[in-house]
Design an enzyme around this catalytic site. Structure first.
Site, mmCIF file in Angstrom:
data_model
loop_
_atom_site.group_PDB
_atom_site.id
_atom_site.type_symbol
_atom_site.label_atom_id
_atom_site.label_comp_id
_atom_site.label_asym_id
_atom_site.label_seq_id
_atom_site.Cartn_x
_atom_site.Cartn_y
_atom_site.Cartn_z
ATOM 1 C CG HIS A 37 -1.903 -1.142 1.234
ATOM 2 N ND1 HIS A 37 -3.069 -1.167 0.502
ATOM 3 C CD2 HIS A 37 -1.853 -2.322 1.896
ATOM 4 C CE1 HIS A 37 -3.703 -2.309 0.720
ATOM 5 N NE2 HIS A 37 -2.983 -3.029 1.560
ATOM 6 C CG ASN A 64 -7.726 -4.673 0.304
ATOM 7 O OD1 ASN A 64 -6.978 -3.706 0.399
ATOM 8 N ND2 ASN A 64 -7.342 -5.902 0.586
#
Length: 487
Positions: A54, A127
């Site tokens: 990320h 997510n």
């Protein structure tokens, strides 16, 4: 336009920020030029370690508003009444790419949401997909290594990726999502978000129900074709960042409907007995037909950060951050993340990362943590220890004094690979797609699969066949169109 006078970091006024102090006009330079030294030293230290996963992200502030009463399910004060508003910060991200990678790469998207509640920060770290590639956190470092770069060539490797996936059939559900049109969303505003894991809600009596969190975009789902995603990666690699920032700056505030699936442990056990699926397995969804979604509220993003590094790069989330009325579940991946996320922030940002404004709770904080680097709030004259007869010392149960969670079973390393159904849900997803979506999925898979070793290819094709014969046939046809011969 007036400008503030430049100073050193200690506030000392600067006479000249353009010319170094030298012995004569041609030098050499003098060590006593502290401003030059400080400027270069800080420049060398401007970067904190990027996130291992990320790394490339965008963020914004906003609010969560309760629209439906769920006080019968949870005592959490942020849900106390319809109309209640809680400030939030949301960070979107890609998963596998480095900080300078393109926003449009085929990749899941992170959806990390912080609620600044009156009882502390709640971090819901998920997510844009309801499932993930693996079900046990011990596989996570290996999986992420396959998504990064080959240690010899320093290149991304389809062989590495599918070597892992073909040996982990539980990944097929998420692989199907990743290589579908949903694998390249058109910016962050036009995608859904999910808590992904199973969490829990706890009421005033201590009763627990298990939940799945959903965030449904009000902007409508928009995805990029594989060709458009590649084109935009070359022409505007910051496409999603630009789209989000400009929309908020133009007062076009993105919104998501917040929904939840709810089930008691008895309902989950009955469902598991009927389907054979583990309800706490992150590679599986709870079908909406079995567990309908119910509305909770609305999430809106309406304020851009003023400084990206301070507010987005240094944002430090952890799913371990839950407030009274919220809780965890036996989800193995969640259990691993409860440790992993906080530990990553301690390394990446520092032991006092919660003192930074974007991470600081907006309620009183009382603990005995002291000292360490950048101890902005260090407790003043308050004592730095706790005694057994202090107020609250007799609370039992977990951190919020909630009812004890019964656990049982023999400690061991349990391998259910080959014993659980990893194909039906992936096949169901394939069968839900229309003809063009199926073709896109098969074409998207064929590109990287055409580059992998034969044994890896055959192993992966068998997984497609077990999900749906048409799935396997479609990928084979797309591979043949690229010139890769397959049986």
């Amino acid at each position: 336009m007036s400008q503030s006078r430049l100073t050193t970091a200690s506030g000392i006024p600067l006479a000249d920020n353009q010319n170094s102090l030298s012995a004569g006009p041609r030098g050499p330079l003098l060590l006593q030029d502290f401003h030059l030294i400080e400027k270069l030293q800080h420049f060398n230290r401007e970067r904190i370690p990027e996130r291992v996963v990320h790394a490339k992200g965008s963020g914004a502030y906003g609010s969560f508003t309760v629209t439906h009463d769920i006080t019968g399910l949870t005592k959490a004060k942020l849900f106390s009444h319809v109309g209640k508003q809680t400030p939030v910060f949301l960070r979107f991200s890609t998963v596998g790419g480095e900080k300078g990678s393109a926003d449009t790469e085929r990749d899941p998207r992170g959806f990390a949401l912080r609620f600044y509640t009156e009882e502390g920060n709640w971090d819901l770290v998920g997510n844009n997909t309801p499932v993930f590639f693996i079900k046990d956190p011990i596989n996570f470092p290996d999986f992420i290594h396959t998504q990064k770069r080959d240690p010899q060539t320093n290149l991304k490797s389809a062989n590495m990726m599918f070597d892992f996936w073909s040996n982990a059939p539980e990944s097929l559900h998420q692989v199907t999502i990743l290589f579908s049109d949903r694998g390249t969303p058109d910016g962050y505003r036009h995608m859904d978000g999910f808590g992904s894991h199973t969490y829990s809600l706890i009421d005033e009596q201590g009763e627990r129900v298990y939940v799945k969190w959903h965030f449904k975009t009000r902007q409508g789902i928009k995805n990029l074709s594989a060709l458009d995603a590649t084109r935009i990666a070359g022409s505007d690699p910051d496409h999603a960042q630009r789209d989000l920032f400009n929309a908020i700056a133009a007062n076009d505030f993105p919104q998501w409907d917040v929904q939840v699936q709810v089930a008691t442990i008895q309902e989950l056990e009955a469902w598991s007995a009927r389907t054979g699926w583990n309800p706490f397995d992150l590679t599986k969804v709870w079908p909406h037909g079995d567990f309908p979604v119910q509305p909770v509220g609305v999430l809106e993003l309406n304020r851009n950060p003023q400084n990206y590094h301070a507010e987005v790069e240094q944002a430090a989330f952890s799913p371990a951050n839950v407030v009274p009325g919220l809780g965890y579940s036996p989800d193995k991946m969640l259990q691993g993340r409860l440790f992993g996320y906080h530990d990553a922030q301690l390394y990446r940002v520092g032991t006092n990362h919660q003192h930074l404004p974007v991470n600081a709770p907006r309620c009183p904080v009382h603990n005995h943590q002291r000292d360490g680097a950048m101890a902005i709030a260090n407790g003043g004259s308050a004592r730095n220890y706790h005694t057994l007869n202090s107020v609250g010392a007799g609370a039992t149960g977990m951190g919020h004094g909630e009812r004890e969670l019964g656990l049982e079973g023999d400690a061991g390393r349990f391998d259910f690979r080959g014993q659980e159904d990893d194909y039906t849900q992936a096949g169901n997803l394939f069968r839900l797609m229309d003809t063009q979506a199926r073709q896109n999925l098969c074409d998207n898979l064929a590109g990287p699969l055409s580059q992998v070793d034969e044994d890896i290819l055959q192993r992966q094709l068998r997984h497609f066949d077990l999900a749906d014969r048409a799935y396997g046939a479609g990928v084979r046809a797309s591979l043949k169109a690229l010139g890769r011969n397959v049986d």
